[in-house]
Design an enzyme around this catalytic site. Structure first.
Site, PDB file in Angstrom:
ATOM      1  N   GLY A  12       0.686  -1.168   0.366  1.00  0.00           N
ATOM      2  CA  GLY A  12      -0.192   0.202   0.237  1.00  0.00           C
ATOM      3  C   GLY A  12       0.591   1.336   0.017  1.00  0.00           C
ATOM      4  O   GLY A  12       0.095   2.439   0.505  1.00  0.00           O
ATOM      5  N   ASN A  14       1.527   2.947  -2.706  1.00  0.00           N
ATOM      6  CA  ASN A  14       1.044   3.828  -3.487  1.00  0.00           C
ATOM      7  C   ASN A  14      -0.488   4.628  -2.670  1.00  0.00           C
ATOM      8  O   ASN A  14      -0.448   5.847  -3.332  1.00  0.00           O
ATOM      9  CB  ASN A  14       0.877   3.655  -4.797  1.00  0.00           C
ATOM     10  CG  ASN A  14       2.223   3.367  -5.715  1.00  0.00           C
ATOM     11  OD1 ASN A  14       2.556   4.803  -6.433  1.00  0.00           O
ATOM     12  ND2 ASN A  14       2.445   2.616  -6.232  1.00  0.00           N
ATOM     13  N   ARG A  87      -5.625  -8.023  -8.633  1.00  0.00           N
ATOM     14  CA  ARG A  87      -7.400  -9.221  -8.439  1.00  0.00           C
ATOM     15  C   ARG A  87      -6.954  -8.328 -10.379  1.00  0.00           C
ATOM     16  O   ARG A  87      -7.528  -7.320  -9.918  1.00  0.00           O
ATOM     17  CB  ARG A  87      -8.034  -9.132  -7.577  1.00  0.00           C
ATOM     18  CG  ARG A  87      -7.801 -10.069  -6.366  1.00  0.00           C
ATOM     19  CD  ARG A  87      -7.859 -11.355  -7.001  1.00  0.00           C
ATOM     20  NE  ARG A  87      -9.243 -12.314  -7.416  1.00  0.00           N
ATOM     21  CZ  ARG A  87      -9.309 -12.730  -7.010  1.00  0.00           C
ATOM     22  NH1 ARG A  87      -8.392 -14.331  -6.452  1.00  0.00           N
ATOM     23  NH2 ARG A  87     -10.249 -13.675  -7.413  1.00  0.00           N
ATOM     24  N   LEU A  89     -10.506  -7.022 -12.372  1.00  0.00           N
ATOM     25  CA  LEU A  89     -12.182  -6.575 -11.654  1.00  0.00           C
ATOM     26  C   LEU A  89     -12.656  -7.690 -13.052  1.00  0.00           C
ATOM     27  O   LEU A  89     -12.460  -7.185 -13.890  1.00  0.00           O
ATOM     28  CB  LEU A  89     -12.142  -5.210 -11.955  1.00  0.00           C
ATOM     29  CG  LEU A  89     -11.419  -4.407 -10.377  1.00  0.00           C
ATOM     30  CD1 LEU A  89     -11.127  -3.525 -10.476  1.00  0.00           C
ATOM     31  CD2 LEU A  89     -12.291  -5.162  -8.868  1.00  0.00           C
ATOM     32  N   ASN A 103      -5.595   3.403 -12.445  1.00  0.00           N
ATOM     33  CA  ASN A 103      -4.478   2.272 -11.987  1.00  0.00           C
ATOM     34  C   ASN A 103      -2.928   3.348 -12.514  1.00  0.00           C
ATOM     35  O   ASN A 103      -2.849   3.626 -12.951  1.00  0.00           O
ATOM     36  CB  ASN A 103      -5.039   0.315 -13.021  1.00  0.00           C
ATOM     37  CG  ASN A 103      -3.582  -0.411 -12.259  1.00  0.00           C
ATOM     38  OD1 ASN A 103      -3.533  -0.564 -11.214  1.00  0.00           O
ATOM     39  ND2 ASN A 103      -3.045  -1.129 -13.644  1.00  0.00           N
ATOM     40  N   HIS A 105       0.621   1.224 -13.134  1.00  0.00           N
ATOM     41  CA  HIS A 105       1.116  -0.051 -14.257  1.00  0.00           C
ATOM     42  C   HIS A 105       2.326  -0.326 -13.933  1.00  0.00           C
ATOM     43  O   HIS A 105       3.246   1.624 -14.043  1.00  0.00           O
ATOM     44  CB  HIS A 105       0.309  -0.550 -14.531  1.00  0.00           C
ATOM     45  CG  HIS A 105       0.949  -1.969 -15.377  1.00  0.00           C
ATOM     46  ND1 HIS A 105       1.625  -2.608 -14.955  1.00  0.00           N
ATOM     47  CD2 HIS A 105       2.430  -2.052 -16.584  1.00  0.00           C
ATOM     48  CE1 HIS A 105       1.529  -3.735 -15.726  1.00  0.00           C
ATOM     49  NE2 HIS A 105       2.456  -2.983 -16.718  1.00  0.00           N
ATOM     50  N   SER A 132       3.189   3.850 -15.550  1.00  0.00           N
ATOM     51  CA  SER A 132       2.469   4.801 -15.861  1.00  0.00           C
ATOM     52  C   SER A 132       1.221   4.512 -15.342  1.00  0.00           C
ATOM     53  O   SER A 132       0.328   3.394 -14.387  1.00  0.00           O
ATOM     54  CB  SER A 132       1.607   3.549 -17.590  1.00  0.00           C
ATOM     55  OG  SER A 132       2.430   3.264 -18.018  1.00  0.00           O
ATOM     56  N   ASP A 141      -4.489  -3.890 -18.099  1.00  0.00           N
ATOM     57  CA  ASP A 141      -3.659  -2.482 -18.350  1.00  0.00           C
ATOM     58  C   ASP A 141      -3.694  -2.280 -20.194  1.00  0.00           C
ATOM     59  O   ASP A 141      -2.950  -0.935 -20.739  1.00  0.00           O
ATOM     60  CB  ASP A 141      -2.547  -3.606 -18.356  1.00  0.00           C
ATOM     61  CG  ASP A 141      -1.913  -3.726 -16.486  1.00  0.00           C
ATOM     62  OD1 ASP A 141      -2.796  -3.219 -15.924  1.00  0.00           O
ATOM     63  OD2 ASP A 141      -1.279  -4.786 -16.960  1.00  0.00           O
TER      64      ASP A 141
HETATM   65  C1  GAR Z   1       3.136  -1.081  -6.930  1.00  0.00           C
HETATM   66  O1  GAR Z   1       4.784  -0.808  -7.825  1.00  0.00           O
HETATM   67  C2  GAR Z   1       2.473  -0.296  -8.063  1.00  0.00           C
HETATM   68  O2  GAR Z   1       2.647   0.156  -9.440  1.00  0.00           O
HETATM   69  C3  GAR Z   1       2.637  -2.602  -8.526  1.00  0.00           C
HETATM   70  O3  GAR Z   1       2.738  -3.299  -7.645  1.00  0.00           O
HETATM   71  C4  GAR Z   1       2.664  -1.770  -7.045  1.00  0.00           C
HETATM   72  C5  GAR Z   1       2.260  -2.048  -5.407  1.00  0.00           C
HETATM   73  O4  GAR Z   1       3.407  -1.401  -4.396  1.00  0.00           O
HETATM   74  N1  GAR Z   1       1.243  -2.441  -9.222  1.00  0.00           N
HETATM   75  C6  GAR Z   1       0.818  -3.880 -10.474  1.00  0.00           C
HETATM   76  O5  GAR Z   1       1.862  -4.668 -10.718  1.00  0.00           O
HETATM   77  C7  GAR Z   1      -0.254  -4.300 -10.930  1.00  0.00           C
HETATM   78  N2  GAR Z   1      -0.710  -4.853 -11.795  1.00  0.00           N
HETATM   79  P1  GAR Z   1       1.585  -1.126  -3.282  1.00  0.00           P
HETATM   80  O6  GAR Z   1       1.579  -2.048  -2.521  1.00  0.00           O
HETATM   81  O7  GAR Z   1       3.306  -0.223  -2.068  1.00  0.00           O
HETATM   82  O8  GAR Z   1       1.907   0.353  -3.603  1.00  0.00           O
END
Ligand code: GAR
Length: 184
Positions: A12, A14, A87, A89, A103, A105, A132, A141
């Site tokens: 979490g 981000n 997950r 959606l 989102n 990515h 992105s 994505d």
């Molecule tokens: C982040 O790097 C995000 O971009 C990626 O997972 C990480 C989550 O970190 N997301 C994906 O790969 C989505 N398919 P966080 O929980 O510390 O934000």
């Protein structure tokens, strides 16, 4: 001020950046997770942010998404920001929130949709990587890209060192692009 629900599956970081950098453009009104043990939920609760957590494995995907949808609406969420939400959606869920889900990515889309983005960028010999922010559609994505940030790939980079460099940029990019998109 737009009310935003943030969906997480783990750490979490981000989500924390979205909360910490919120401006008049948006407010995080709920943090939801498909993993009740997600580390980010602990922090959100400490901040006094309402949380929702339910495992799809407990109740099935359809019931999970129905409960998630109800909790988000109950909390007043008007928009959703996926932040390490791992997950997929369902098409129905995406349709109910059409053009109101974004989102982040960890790649320079349209390159490297899906998982293991940093390992794939290194293996391809790319000179740069990045992240992105995009609109969520039924295609994984695949929705319109709203903003990107780039970092160099350095010799000796591992997926982990590259991920850390990109993550710093994610934390800056996501709040900025979310606010811009909501006030467009
Ligand atoms: C982040 O790097 C995000 O971009 C990626 O997972 C990480 C989550 O970190 N997301 C994906 O790969 C989505 N398919 P966080 O929980 O510390 O934000």
């Amino acid at each position: 001020t737009a009310n935003v629900g943030v969906l997480i599956s783990g750490r979490g970081s981000n989500m924390r950046s979205l909360v910490a950098n919120a401006t008049e453009a948006y407010k995080v009104v709920v943090v939801a997770s498909n993993r009740p043990s997600a580390e980010g939920l602990v922090w959100a609760r400490e901040q006094g942010i309402p949380t929702f957590a339910l495992s799809p494995k407990e109740v099935g995907k359809q019931a999970y998404e129905a409960a998630l949808d109800a909790a988000l609406r109950e909390a007043g969420a008007e928009y959703l920001a996926l932040a390490g939400y791992m997950r997929l959606l369902s098409d129905d869920f995406v349709a109910r929130w059409r053009d109101r889900i974004i989102n982040i990515h960890p790649s320079l889309l349209p390159k490297y949709k899906g998982l293991d983005t940093h390992a794939r960028a290194i293996a391809a010999g790319d000179a740069e990587a990045g992240c992105s922010v995009h609109i969520v559609t039924e295609e994984l994505d695949g929705g319109a890209v709203l903003g990107q940030a780039r970092v160099p790939i350095q010799s000796g980079d591992t997926p982990e060192t590259l991920a850390a460099r990109v993550l710093d940029e994610e934390h800056r990019l996501y709040p900025r692009v979310l606010a811009e998109w909501l006030t467009r």
